[in-house]
Design a protein around this motif. Structure first.
Motif, PDB file in Angstrom:
ATOM      1  N   SER A 116      34.959  45.351 -39.425  1.00 48.70           N
ATOM      2  CA  SER A 116      35.643  44.615 -38.371  1.00 48.70           C
ATOM      3  C   SER A 116      35.188  45.140 -37.014  1.00 48.70           C
ATOM      4  N   GLN A 117      35.368  44.318 -35.975  1.00 53.85           N
ATOM      5  CA  GLN A 117      34.998  44.757 -34.640  1.00 53.85           C
ATOM      6  C   GLN A 117      35.906  45.880 -34.175  1.00 53.85           C
ATOM      7  N   GLU A 118      37.163  45.841 -34.595  1.00 50.05           N
ATOM      8  CA  GLU A 118      38.099  46.908 -34.242  1.00 50.05           C
ATOM      9  C   GLU A 118      37.607  48.259 -34.779  1.00 50.05           C
ATOM     10  N   LYS A 119      37.136  48.262 -36.008  1.00 43.73           N
ATOM     11  CA  LYS A 119      36.621  49.501 -36.594  1.00 43.73           C
ATOM     12  C   LYS A 119      35.352  49.944 -35.883  1.00 43.73           C
ATOM     13  N   CYS A 120      34.502  48.998 -35.539  1.00 44.78           N
ATOM     14  CA  CYS A 120      33.259  49.342 -34.835  1.00 44.78           C
ATOM     15  C   CYS A 120      33.568  49.960 -33.475  1.00 44.78           C
ATOM     16  N   ASP A 121      34.541  49.405 -32.772  1.00 47.53           N
ATOM     17  CA  ASP A 121      34.940  49.965 -31.479  1.00 47.53           C
ATOM     18  C   ASP A 121      35.487  51.375 -31.651  1.00 47.53           C
ATOM     19  N   PHE A 166      28.101  48.434 -36.173  1.00 47.57           N
ATOM     20  CA  PHE A 166      27.921  46.998 -36.372  1.00 47.57           C
ATOM     21  C   PHE A 166      28.862  46.491 -37.460  1.00 47.57           C
ATOM     22  N   ASN A 167      29.319  45.267 -37.274  1.00 49.23           N
ATOM     23  CA  ASN A 167      30.172  44.600 -38.239  1.00 49.23           C
ATOM     24  C   ASN A 167      29.276  43.924 -39.280  1.00 49.23           C
ATOM     25  N   SER A 218      20.227  44.256 -36.253  1.00 48.52           N
ATOM     26  CA  SER A 218      21.015  45.390 -35.768  1.00 48.52           C
ATOM     27  C   SER A 218      20.221  46.686 -35.867  1.00 48.52           C
ATOM     28  N   THR A 243      29.541  40.060 -39.759  1.00 46.78           N
ATOM     29  CA  THR A 243      29.139  39.086 -38.742  1.00 46.78           C
ATOM     30  C   THR A 243      27.779  39.379 -38.113  1.00 46.78           C
ATOM     31  N   ASP A 244      27.343  40.625 -38.120  1.00 47.77           N
ATOM     32  CA  ASP A 244      26.076  40.991 -37.486  1.00 47.77           C
ATOM     33  C   ASP A 244      24.922  40.904 -38.483  1.00 47.77           C
ATOM     34  N   TYR A 299      25.967  53.704 -32.263  1.00 49.09           N
ATOM     35  CA  TYR A 299      26.065  52.263 -32.503  1.00 49.09           C
ATOM     36  C   TYR A 299      26.964  52.035 -33.715  1.00 49.09           C
TER      37      TYR A 299
END
Length: 334
Positions: A179-184, A196-197, A206, A200-201, A194
């Protein structure tokens, strides 16, 4: 008598686990102990990805496997005084009565002094997952300063520690999470270069962006197609530490889980790929715990837990963990 509860592996897993795979039972234990016996009460229990494939080795009707931090209620053993804490592979049960001398090192040991850190960390960064990251990365991948390290399942109990240890060793670190939350979280809180999700990526794009000169070390928690793509982007003499294959754990037929062939990359890049089980380093167990504890004290290693309240919610915590709903270590507080 002491009243306890336990979850039985009632029906063999077939695909995604459901509540039908478990049966809750109540039991009674004596509140007195005989010579050499110890009565334990669970305080925190662990849910881990390995439980899903490991249960294929067990028949229906057995106690569900797992580790817990437990307190000694009654003791007739000098090594386990009443009130002390242990880590034990006691399974999904609230109470356990055993003779510790009949258990080996990897099954039961007194919880070491965690220097004020939460006792639940004994199931995570200061326990099996932390040691999995420590030994699996440093003993197999052997990352060198300036190298590029990739880790999948990067926001989980093991992956999050792997990435931070790689940063401590002076490496560039790339994580893949769901998830983007986890990536952040990986970049902003844990210091990954870095993240990446993978849902989605584009994996190859990437890697081209984050590792234009290639990947030196890969810590593989998931297997599957993503791993094939990462291995295809590795440098000459790259090293791969295989910890798990989460991507296929819930498959109804693992033999049908196909991924791009690895051999060309393995041959032409002269890669080393090695699987491991962390108990290989049982004789060095406390080395990993003490080093991770030191890094926490120095502010170099951060950790997160996803806590589920209540023993009766063990199955749901297990389902959530397998579906990637946890960040960091998934545990259950009794």
């Amino acid at each position: 008598m002491v009243s306890g509860k336990k979850f039985i592996y009632a029906k063999a897993f077939n695909g995604q686990p459901t509540i039908e795979n478990f049966r809750l039972e109540e039991f009674q234990l004596p509140d007195t102990v005989k010579d050499g016996e110890v009565l334990f009460k669970a305080e925190y229990l662990s849910v881990d990805p390995y439980m899903r494939p490991y249960m294929a080795r067990y028949p229906e009707g057995v106690l569900m496997i797992g580790e817990q931090v437990a307190r000694v209620l009654k003791s007739a053993h000098p090594k386990y005084p009443e009130g002390s804490l242990v880590c034990g592979k006691f399974g999904w049960a609230t109470h356990t009565l055993i003779k510790p001398d009949e258990k080996d090192f990897s099954t039961l040991f007194p919880l070491p002094d965690l220097k004020g850190q939460p006792t639940s960390y004994g199931l995570g960064v200061l326990g099996m997952p932390g040691n999995t990251a420590y030994f699996g990365l440093l003993e197999i991948c052997k990352p060198k300063e300036g190298e590029t390290v990739v880790v999948t399942g990067a926001a989980g109990a093991v992956g999050s520690v792997v990435g931070q240890i790689a940063k401590i060793k002076g490496c560039k670190v790339i994580g893949f999470a769901g998830s983007q939350e986890k990536c952040d979280y990986l970049v902003k809180d844990l210091g990954f270069d870095y993240a990446f999700n993978y849902k989605t990526d584009d994996i190859k794009e990437s890697l081209k962006k984050a590792a234009p000169k290639g990947v030196d070390c890969y810590f593989d928690n998931v297997g599957g197609e993503i791993s094939s793509k990462i291995i295809g982007h590795m440098n000459l003499y790259g090293r791969i530490s295989v910890c798990g294959a989460i991507s296929a754990y819930n498959s109804k037929n693992v033999t049908l889980e196909l991924a791009p062939i690895l051999q060309p990359s393995m041959v032409f890049q002269q890669l080393k790929m090695e699987g491991f089980v962390v108990t290989r380093w049982a004789d060095r167990w406390f080395e990993g715990i003490q080093q991770n504890l030191k890094w926490i004290a120095e502010g170099k290693l951060k950790y997160t837990e996803t806590v589920t309240e209540g023993f009766l919610n063990m199955p749901q915590a297990f389902f959530d963990m397998l579906n990637g709903k946890n960040t960091g270590k998934a545990i259950v507080k009794v």
